[in-house]
Design a protein around this motif. Sequence first.
Motif, PDB file in Angstrom:
ATOM      1  N   SER A  54      -9.330   2.698  -2.881  1.00  0.00           N
ATOM      2  CA  SER A  54      -8.284   2.664  -3.900  1.00  0.00           C
ATOM      3  C   SER A  54      -8.912   2.661  -5.290  1.00  0.00           C
ATOM      4  O   SER A  54     -10.077   2.314  -5.462  1.00  0.00           O
ATOM      5  N   LYS A  55      -8.093   3.093  -6.250  1.00  0.00           N
ATOM      6  CA  LYS A  55      -8.476   3.043  -7.660  1.00  0.00           C
ATOM      7  C   LYS A  55      -7.356   2.338  -8.402  1.00  0.00           C
ATOM      8  O   LYS A  55      -6.184   2.484  -8.059  1.00  0.00           O
ATOM      9  N   THR A  56      -7.745   1.569  -9.419  1.00  0.00           N
ATOM     10  CA  THR A  56      -6.750   0.900 -10.254  1.00  0.00           C
ATOM     11  C   THR A  56      -7.041   1.199 -11.717  1.00  0.00           C
ATOM     12  O   THR A  56      -8.151   1.589 -12.084  1.00  0.00           O
ATOM     13  N   ASP A  57      -6.021   0.956 -12.536  1.00  0.00           N
ATOM     14  CA  ASP A  57      -6.226   1.049 -13.979  1.00  0.00           C
ATOM     15  C   ASP A  57      -6.859  -0.260 -14.449  1.00  0.00           C
ATOM     16  O   ASP A  57      -7.196  -1.138 -13.638  1.00  0.00           O
TER      17      ASP A  57
ATOM     18  N   GLY B  43      -5.341  -3.453 -13.146  1.00  0.00           N
ATOM     19  CA  GLY B  43      -5.312  -3.684 -11.707  1.00  0.00           C
ATOM     20  C   GLY B  43      -4.144  -3.037 -10.989  1.00  0.00           C
ATOM     21  O   GLY B  43      -3.896  -3.345  -9.828  1.00  0.00           O
ATOM     22  N   LYS B  44      -3.454  -2.102 -11.649  1.00  0.00           N
ATOM     23  CA  LYS B  44      -2.355  -1.383 -10.988  1.00  0.00           C
ATOM     24  C   LYS B  44      -2.921  -0.185 -10.238  1.00  0.00           C
ATOM     25  O   LYS B  44      -3.765   0.551 -10.765  1.00  0.00           O
ATOM     26  N   VAL B  45      -2.449   0.025  -9.028  1.00  0.00           N
ATOM     27  CA  VAL B  45      -2.952   1.082  -8.157  1.00  0.00           C
ATOM     28  C   VAL B  45      -2.576   2.458  -8.715  1.00  0.00           C
ATOM     29  O   VAL B  45      -1.407   2.730  -8.978  1.00  0.00           O
TER      30      VAL B  45
ATOM     31  N   CYS C 130      -4.719   5.581  -3.687  1.00  0.00           N
ATOM     32  CA  CYS C 130      -5.129   4.929  -2.439  1.00  0.00           C
ATOM     33  C   CYS C 130      -5.176   5.994  -1.349  1.00  0.00           C
ATOM     34  O   CYS C 130      -4.428   6.974  -1.400  1.00  0.00           O
TER      35      CYS C 130
ATOM     36  N   PRO D 211       0.604  -3.777  -8.836  1.00  0.00           N
ATOM     37  CA  PRO D 211      -0.661  -4.515  -8.893  1.00  0.00           C
ATOM     38  C   PRO D 211      -1.357  -4.503  -7.525  1.00  0.00           C
ATOM     39  O   PRO D 211      -0.696  -4.644  -6.492  1.00  0.00           O
ATOM     40  N   HIS D 212      -2.671  -4.312  -7.548  1.00  0.00           N
ATOM     41  CA  HIS D 212      -3.438  -4.301  -6.297  1.00  0.00           C
ATOM     42  C   HIS D 212      -3.259  -5.623  -5.546  1.00  0.00           C
ATOM     43  O   HIS D 212      -3.392  -5.674  -4.327  1.00  0.00           O
TER      44      HIS D 212
ATOM     45  N   GLY E  95     -11.152   2.030 -15.500  1.00  0.00           N
ATOM     46  CA  GLY E  95     -10.477   1.587 -14.289  1.00  0.00           C
ATOM     47  C   GLY E  95     -11.489   1.044 -13.300  1.00  0.00           C
ATOM     48  O   GLY E  95     -12.667   0.836 -13.650  1.00  0.00           O
TER      49      GLY E  95
END
Length: 165
Positions: free
Chosen positions: A16-19, A22-24, A27, A46-47, A105
């Motif tokens: 997964s990657k988040t900003d 921490g928002k996805v 994925c 949010p993750h 991110g």
Amino acid sequence: MIDLGKELKNSTLITSKTDLKGKVVYCNKDFIQYSGYKEEEIFGKPHSIVRHSDMPRAVFKLLWDYVQRGEEIFAFVKNKTKSGGHYWVFANVTPSFDTNNQIVGYYSVRRKPNAKAVEKIAGVYREMKNAESQSMEASLAVLHKILDKSKMDYNQLILTMQDKA
């Protein structure tokens, strides 16, 4: 013996990657499969949507401290599924940088953890959670005592635990 929950396959790579918050933002199919969420339920959330209540907040503080300094971190994490189950992962979280070397991110890859390591870390996490009722510092002190005794830093300890079969 600890309940490992839904066991990952050896070939599983939950990604997964988040900003920065921490928002996805990405994925993969393994993330969807193990978490039980659909893509539209994950993106922009949010993750921490998969954060299990057994996880000490201090572990995530440590994680954020590392990645916000531009460093990678390894951790054993107990995640929760949409249906209320759980699964353990061996996680590697790294910051993502733009062409100006600014963090834009975070990228995480999770794989099957060493079951013996999960047995050990689960006890540490219980102790940390108990100390957390006093303070975040008390929870971190539990971890630092273990690190001091092992004469390793956090990543060294986690990697050593994962590598021991």
